[in-house]
Design an enzyme around this catalytic site. Sequence first.
Site, PDB file in Angstrom:
ATOM      1  CB  CYS A   2      39.333 -12.762  77.834  1.00  0.00           C
ATOM      2  SG  CYS A   2      40.527 -14.008  77.372  1.00  0.00           S
ATOM      3  NE  ARG A  27      38.137  -8.273  81.583  1.00  0.00           N
ATOM      4  CZ  ARG A  27      38.043  -8.500  82.879  1.00  0.00           C
ATOM      5  NH1 ARG A  27      38.091  -7.489  83.712  1.00  0.00           N
ATOM      6  NH2 ARG A  27      37.890  -9.705  83.359  1.00  0.00           N
ATOM      7  CD1 TRP A  71      46.841 -11.064  78.249  1.00  0.00           C
ATOM      8  CD2 TRP A  71      46.490 -13.005  79.303  1.00  0.00           C
ATOM      9  NE1 TRP A  71      47.940 -11.341  79.009  1.00  0.00           N
ATOM     10  CE2 TRP A  71      47.763 -12.514  79.663  1.00  0.00           C
ATOM     11  CE3 TRP A  71      46.059 -14.218  79.845  1.00  0.00           C
ATOM     12  CZ2 TRP A  71      48.607 -13.189  80.536  1.00  0.00           C
ATOM     13  CZ3 TRP A  71      46.898 -14.898  80.718  1.00  0.00           C
ATOM     14  CH2 TRP A  71      48.153 -14.378  81.053  1.00  0.00           C
ATOM     15  CG  ASN A  97      37.266 -13.487  81.478  1.00  0.00           C
ATOM     16  OD1 ASN A  97      38.404 -13.926  81.444  1.00  0.00           O
ATOM     17  ND2 ASN A  97      36.842 -12.678  82.432  1.00  0.00           N
ATOM     18  N   GLY A  98      37.737 -16.948  81.112  1.00  0.00           N
ATOM     19  CA  GLY A  98      37.897 -17.944  82.175  1.00  0.00           C
ATOM     20  C   GLY A  98      38.613 -19.159  81.624  1.00  0.00           C
ATOM     21  CD  GLU A 482      53.684   0.180  92.374  1.00  0.00           C
ATOM     22  OE1 GLU A 482      53.832  -1.046  92.461  1.00  0.00           O
ATOM     23  OE2 GLU A 482      52.915   0.701  91.546  1.00  0.00           O
ATOM     24  CE  LYS A 486      53.183   0.378  88.101  1.00  0.00           C
ATOM     25  NZ  LYS A 486      52.259  -0.077  89.085  1.00  0.00           N
ATOM     26  CD  GLU A 489      53.395  -2.745  85.781  1.00  0.00           C
ATOM     27  OE1 GLU A 489      52.658  -3.705  85.534  1.00  0.00           O
ATOM     28  OE2 GLU A 489      53.207  -1.995  86.759  1.00  0.00           O
ATOM     29  CG  HIS A 505      73.121  -7.914 103.420  1.00  0.00           C
ATOM     30  ND1 HIS A 505      74.067  -8.332 104.329  1.00  0.00           N
ATOM     31  CD2 HIS A 505      72.472  -6.885 104.011  1.00  0.00           C
ATOM     32  CE1 HIS A 505      73.981  -7.611 105.433  1.00  0.00           C
ATOM     33  NE2 HIS A 505      73.012  -6.710 105.260  1.00  0.00           N
ATOM     34  CE  LYS A 604      43.947  -1.557  85.810  1.00  0.00           C
ATOM     35  NZ  LYS A 604      45.205  -0.999  86.305  1.00  0.00           N
TER      36      LYS A 604
HETATM   37  C1  F6R Z   1      51.055  -3.652  88.370  1.00  0.00           C
HETATM   38  C2  F6R Z   1      49.738  -4.214  88.561  1.00  0.00           C
HETATM   39  C3  F6R Z   1      49.633  -5.587  89.115  1.00  0.00           C
HETATM   40  C4  F6R Z   1      48.405  -5.700  90.018  1.00  0.00           C
HETATM   41  C5  F6R Z   1      48.182  -7.156  90.440  1.00  0.00           C
HETATM   42  C6  F6R Z   1      47.027  -7.287  91.400  1.00  0.00           C
HETATM   43  O1  F6R Z   1      50.996  -2.357  87.870  1.00  0.00           O
HETATM   44  O2  F6R Z   1      48.757  -3.603  88.257  1.00  0.00           O
HETATM   45  O3  F6R Z   1      50.780  -5.980  89.779  1.00  0.00           O
HETATM   46  O4  F6R Z   1      48.596  -4.897  91.135  1.00  0.00           O
HETATM   47  O5  F6R Z   1      47.926  -7.916  89.311  1.00  0.00           O
HETATM   48  O6  F6R Z   1      45.859  -6.781  90.842  1.00  0.00           O
HETATM   49  P1  F6R Z   1      44.598  -6.430  91.727  1.00  0.00           P
HETATM   50  O7  F6R Z   1      44.947  -5.273  92.564  1.00  0.00           O
HETATM   51  O8  F6R Z   1      43.516  -6.128  90.741  1.00  0.00           O
HETATM   52  O9  F6R Z   1      44.309  -7.636  92.551  1.00  0.00           O
END
Ligand code: F6R
Length: 609
Positions: A2, A27, A71, A97-98, A482, A486, A489, A505, A604
């Site tokens: 949020c 967010r 969110w 937010n929280g 990674e 990507k 997601e 395996h 995010k």
């Molecule tokens: C994927 C992504 C997430 C963040 C994870 C940690 O694209 O962005 O997997 O890497 O939520 O976030 P931070 O780095 O902000 O702790």
Amino acid sequence: MCGIIGYVGNKNAMPILVNSLKKLDYRGYDSAGISTLEDELYTFKDEGEIRVLEKSIPDMPGTLGIGHTRWATHGGVCKENAHPQLSGSGKIAVVHNGIIANFGTLRENLKEDGYTFKSETDTEVVAHLVEKYYKGDLEEATRRALKDIEGSYALAVMCKDEKNRIVAARKGSPLILGIGENENFATSDISAIIEHTNKVFFLDDGEIASITNDGMCITDLDGITIEKEVSIIDWTYKDVEKAGYAHYMLKEIHEQPRVVHQAVLGRISEVDASVKFEELDGFKPFFSSLEEISIVACGTSYYAGMYGKYVIESMAETQVKVELATEYSQYIPIIFNNIEKKLMIAITQSGETADTLVAIKRAKNVGTKILVISNSPGSTASRLADWTILCKSGPEIGVAATKTFTSQLTVLYLIALYLGQLKKTIGAHHASELIKKLKSIPQAIQNVLDQSDEIKRCASGIKGISSMFFIGRKNNYPIALEGALKLKEISYIHAEGFSAGELKHGPFALLTEKTPVVALCNRCNSYEKMLSSIVEIKARNAPVIAVADADDNEIKKYVDKVLKVPPASVDLSPMLNTIVCQLFAYHVADYNGCPIDKPRNLAKSVTVE
Ligand code: F6R
């Protein structure tokens, strides 16, 4: 998750709030709302993204207001659960937010006191509590309400009877106060206010701010005034614009040559080709005697941590463990002996990931020194840390991390070099070679970006498939993970990353002609072994896309498609392969019409455990 925003000034608040919410919607974007105040308190909320609200919102008068993009945590997605939440009489409006951990008990108590609830949110209890304690002073009522509340919050509160102030408070969720000219702000993230001001106060846990258009007063929960230093943020409003790109993610991918350059800038001494971190000045004895490092992080940052293990162990000959913060907080045992020779490196671009914060606090409690690698100045993680090394990537708006990942890799490479030099595991000549190679990476990234069309063409061939696999070895194993993250997601295509040797395996069972495999096989990195894996994969009819050195003329004999990167060292090829994976995921998602900057169900900054 949020995002919250509060504004007090002399301009019409509504368009300012809407604009800020657009910057915060990474967010959370399942519903949004705004309250403004003139003679009356006006509130408007809607389901969906802020862009939906923007179309339907009526003119709302008033030069102060609060806004929220949600969110969902407590209660489904509907107008009633959107914020601002109002008190029973409609006098108090709250954005939050929280998570209010004891909201169930508070709700029952308030019901017994005669309050009725219109939503399923935990936030509504805050609105009722502030109203319950309101005796003509919003700050006092908020302070009193907070004494009843357990959990985490960043709050902005306004009251119909107080026409020139909002009250903001923080515990466990980020809250930044922006200082403007005859206007002031409270927000979850600097990007929401950067076009108005770059002067901020970072609120700490347990602090409350009373904000008017001509100033703000910060106090603690007992009402004691707190003096804070103003921080100047070196971002501009241009950093939070799309600048003509179709998506923030694409813009952020293209920013990477500059981002890597920026992460290196000022950290290399031209005099003796050594790495220096001003942030660590005065602590050389500690860093040179380190015996063990434990890296904690989540998601993409965790994969950066895995890369960090390889480079630190090879350059600095220091043992590194990498732990998921989500697991660290649950069961990883903390060993107390020799704690003065141990370091935790927490990697978090946002600096607000709840799981990472819990891991930091746990290690800190037993006396472990904490170094945070983050992209967010003033974040909660840096406030807990002994040292912070900033990635300096500028704001990242796309939910999928891109440029912050490459800057994390860059910082980790620099840290490995820094430790190697301190511990004398790297000689001066070798260090200068490693630095020279690093300095060539921005141009090499640009070369990869210049092949965007080729990668896009390759992505256009990904149709009607059920799964994809990414494989790599050693330093490129985390990049395979990674790459898969990507893709899944943002395109919603199932994807998994593996160390190439692991496929046989178990995952081999999944290989068919409909499961393409992206193989990261630069010659610097276990090349022969990668070729063996590719041959085995081809024998199972799965198509293979190789990411390989531009001057490798052999690889095309083994695979269906080659995407080329400039040859680089084993420690630096991951940065180049990453760019290919990002562009590939981006174009696959784009062909599939996915909402790239805001994938479903994701936010995010994951500020809940
Ligand atoms: C994927 C992504 C997430 C963040 C994870 C940690 O694209 O962005 O997997 O890497 O939520 O976030 P931070 O780095 O902000 O702790």
